[in-house]
Design a protein around this motif. Structure first.
Motif, PDB file in Angstrom:
ATOM      1  N   ILE A  39       0.741  -1.481   0.139  1.00  0.00           N
ATOM      2  CA  ILE A  39       0.248  -0.490   0.285  1.00  0.00           C
ATOM      3  C   ILE A  39       1.100   0.943   0.474  1.00  0.00           C
ATOM      4  N   LYS A  40       1.911   1.451   1.454  1.00  0.00           N
ATOM      5  CA  LYS A  40       2.641   2.700   1.175  1.00  0.00           C
ATOM      6  C   LYS A  40       3.669   2.490  -0.756  1.00  0.00           C
ATOM      7  N   ALA A  41       3.782   1.635  -1.563  1.00  0.00           N
ATOM      8  CA  ALA A  41       4.048   1.705  -2.710  1.00  0.00           C
ATOM      9  C   ALA A  41       3.765   2.188  -3.936  1.00  0.00           C
ATOM     10  N   PHE A  42       1.928   2.138  -3.572  1.00  0.00           N
ATOM     11  CA  PHE A  42       1.432   2.062  -4.425  1.00  0.00           C
ATOM     12  C   PHE A  42       0.787   3.730  -3.791  1.00  0.00           C
ATOM     13  N   ALA A  43       0.773   4.086  -2.880  1.00  0.00           N
ATOM     14  CA  ALA A  43       0.476   5.182  -2.009  1.00  0.00           C
ATOM     15  C   ALA A  43       1.526   6.108  -2.831  1.00  0.00           C
ATOM     16  N   MET A  44       2.760   5.829  -2.611  1.00  0.00           N
ATOM     17  CA  MET A  44       4.237   6.751  -2.772  1.00  0.00           C
ATOM     18  C   MET A  44       3.688   7.124  -4.115  1.00  0.00           C
ATOM     19  N   SER A  52       6.267  11.752  -0.595  1.00  0.00           N
ATOM     20  CA  SER A  52       5.911  12.017   0.632  1.00  0.00           C
ATOM     21  C   SER A  52       5.793  11.077   1.717  1.00  0.00           C
ATOM     22  N   ALA A  53       6.992  10.306   1.641  1.00  0.00           N
ATOM     23  CA  ALA A  53       6.895   8.867   3.337  1.00  0.00           C
ATOM     24  C   ALA A  53       5.642   9.134   4.115  1.00  0.00           C
ATOM     25  N   THR A  54       5.565  10.342   4.619  1.00  0.00           N
ATOM     26  CA  THR A  54       4.832  10.309   5.457  1.00  0.00           C
ATOM     27  C   THR A  54       3.386  10.482   5.084  1.00  0.00           C
ATOM     28  N   LEU A  55       3.041  11.184   4.125  1.00  0.00           N
ATOM     29  CA  LEU A  55       1.523  11.170   3.310  1.00  0.00           C
ATOM     30  C   LEU A  55       1.434   9.652   3.485  1.00  0.00           C
ATOM     31  N   ALA A  56       2.328   8.683   2.306  1.00  0.00           N
ATOM     32  CA  ALA A  56       2.540   7.812   2.092  1.00  0.00           C
ATOM     33  C   ALA A  56       2.189   6.630   3.110  1.00  0.00           C
ATOM     34  N   GLU A  57       2.439   6.774   4.272  1.00  0.00           N
ATOM     35  CA  GLU A  57       2.261   6.336   5.673  1.00  0.00           C
ATOM     36  C   GLU A  57       1.070   6.465   6.381  1.00  0.00           C
TER      37      GLU A  57
END
Lengths: 193, 209
Positions: A39-44, A52-57
């Protein structure tokens, strides 16, 4: 080619059932470990997150909280867990993009992009076969066409945004999408024969 | 029902890349169309396959505990109040079609603008009295229509409730409502409508649909 085996699909559905029935946090941790990195990779990749890693998390958090909250709504006769989690993560991403664009809409994302309420026996089995066939099909279609599908599904980009990114006419993006889907559909039909 | 969104449009919908106005039209059709629902579900699987097979990013060590903190001690919620089969459109017009405060825009034609601001589509309900017509027009971009009630015909075909119609600048049409009942449409237009008939042309600077 990565084939999603039956055992894995059963295991994911089993963990989700345990969350729904017993609020089983150990099972939830298993689901988290399976999905959070994806999901994080998808969001990034989505435009609203712009790396933004923060927003992706935050998207990972929001998606997993919804998985917990909605576990009792999951019905394994209707969708496989991967497709169900995908629709939840996609909706969270749409929501974040909307907030970024400051679009004031009087309609909730989940009201439009709701999970299916079409009952269907054997969907679980059908979707698993379908997933394997799609995976095989994606490797066979023209890479330019596959790329357009990736931009749409993984990055949530509109046809117009894809045209701008590659500096090609909108019509070209549309025809690539159309051809990719037609080719994929043809490959799936061949498999079903 | 014999007119459906293209698979291409359903892919834009299921990937989440379609703006809200267009997506509302697609959803309203899906609520009534088993076949398109099935295609949309297949396309969700396409999205799921892509998400599953793409790279993974490593998450912060404390992410899981942050998620647990937000769950608190509460049990998963009971199924949400949204009942299966509830209509997306009903969240915008809770009183139903009967309650819509129509605004007359031309002989026999009324409209109501829905409160959707997605930066691309203008989304309206349109009511055409039975037997009346909308001025002949074309589009600079896209016009998506879902028929909610009644029926209409134009140069391209005849449509009944549930039908989904996609038009662009290559289509010039003059929809005429069928004679049996008033026709009600949900429509999302990006770009502008251009009236092409002799009378309608005079309206171009005046009327915004």
């Amino acid at each position: 080619m990565k084939v999603m085996d039956m055992a894995e699909a059963q295991q994911l559905a089993g963990w989700l059932d345990a969350v729904a029935a017993d609020q089983d946090k150990a099972a939830f941790k298993q689901l988290f470990d399976h999905y959070s990195g994806r999901i994080k990779a998808f969001a990034m990749k989505s435009p609203g997150v712009s790396g933004s890693a923060t927003l992706a998390e935050e998207i990972v958090q929001e998606t997993m909280i919804k998985v917990w909250n909605k576990a009792s709504l999951y019905d394994r006769s209707k969708a496989n867990v991967d497709a169900w989690v995908y629709t939840i993560a996609r909706n969270v991403r749409i929501d974040i993009q909307r907030r970024n664009n400051k679009h004031d809409n009087c309609i909730e994302v989940d009201d439009i992009w709701q999970e299916s309420d079409e009952p269907g026996p054997l969907v679980q089995l059908r979707q698993r076969q379908l997933a394997d066939n799609i995976r095989a099909g994606l490797e066979q279609i023209n890479p330019e066409q596959a790329l357009v599908l990736k931009k749409m599904y993984l990055e949530g980009k509109s046809q117009r945004e894809i045209a701008e990114e590659f500096n090609i006419p909108l019509g070209t993006v549309k025809s690539r999408t159309r051809l990719a889907l037609a080719r994929l559909r043809l490959l799936l039909q061949e498999k079903e024969l | 029902m014999s007119h459906h969104p293209s698979e291409h449009l359903l892919a834009e919908f299921t990937s989440g890349s379609l703006n809200t106005g267009a997506a509302l039209c697609v959803r309203t059709h899906l609520e009534q169309c088993h076949d398109c629902n099935r295609v949309a579900e297949d396309l969700n699987v396409l999205g799921a396959v892509m998400m599953r097979d793409s790279d993974q990013a490593s998450c912060s060590d404390d992410l899981f505990s942050r998620v647990l903190d937000q769950l608190g001690s509460s049990a998963p919620q009971a199924p949400f109040s949204r009942s299966a089969g509830s209509k997306a459109l009903s969240s915008l017009i809770p009183g139903g079609i009967q309650s819509v405060p129509w605004k007359k825009i031309a002989g026999g034609v009324s409209s109501y603008t829905l409160p959707i601001n997605d930066g691309e589509y203008s989304v309206k309900l349109l009511r055409v009295e039975k037997g009346r017509s909308v001025f002949q027009h074309t589009h600079t971009d896209t016009e998506l229509t879902v028929l909610l009630q009644g029926g209409y015909s134009d140069e391209l075909g005849s449509y009944t409730a549930g039908d989904f119609i996609e038009c662009d600048g290559s289509h010039v049409h003059k929809p005429v409502a069928h004679r049996d009942q008033d026709c009600i449409l949900l429509t999302a237009v990006s770009g502008k409508l251009r009236f092409t008939g002799a009378v309608g042309r005079l309206l171009n600077p005046l009327v915004t649909f």
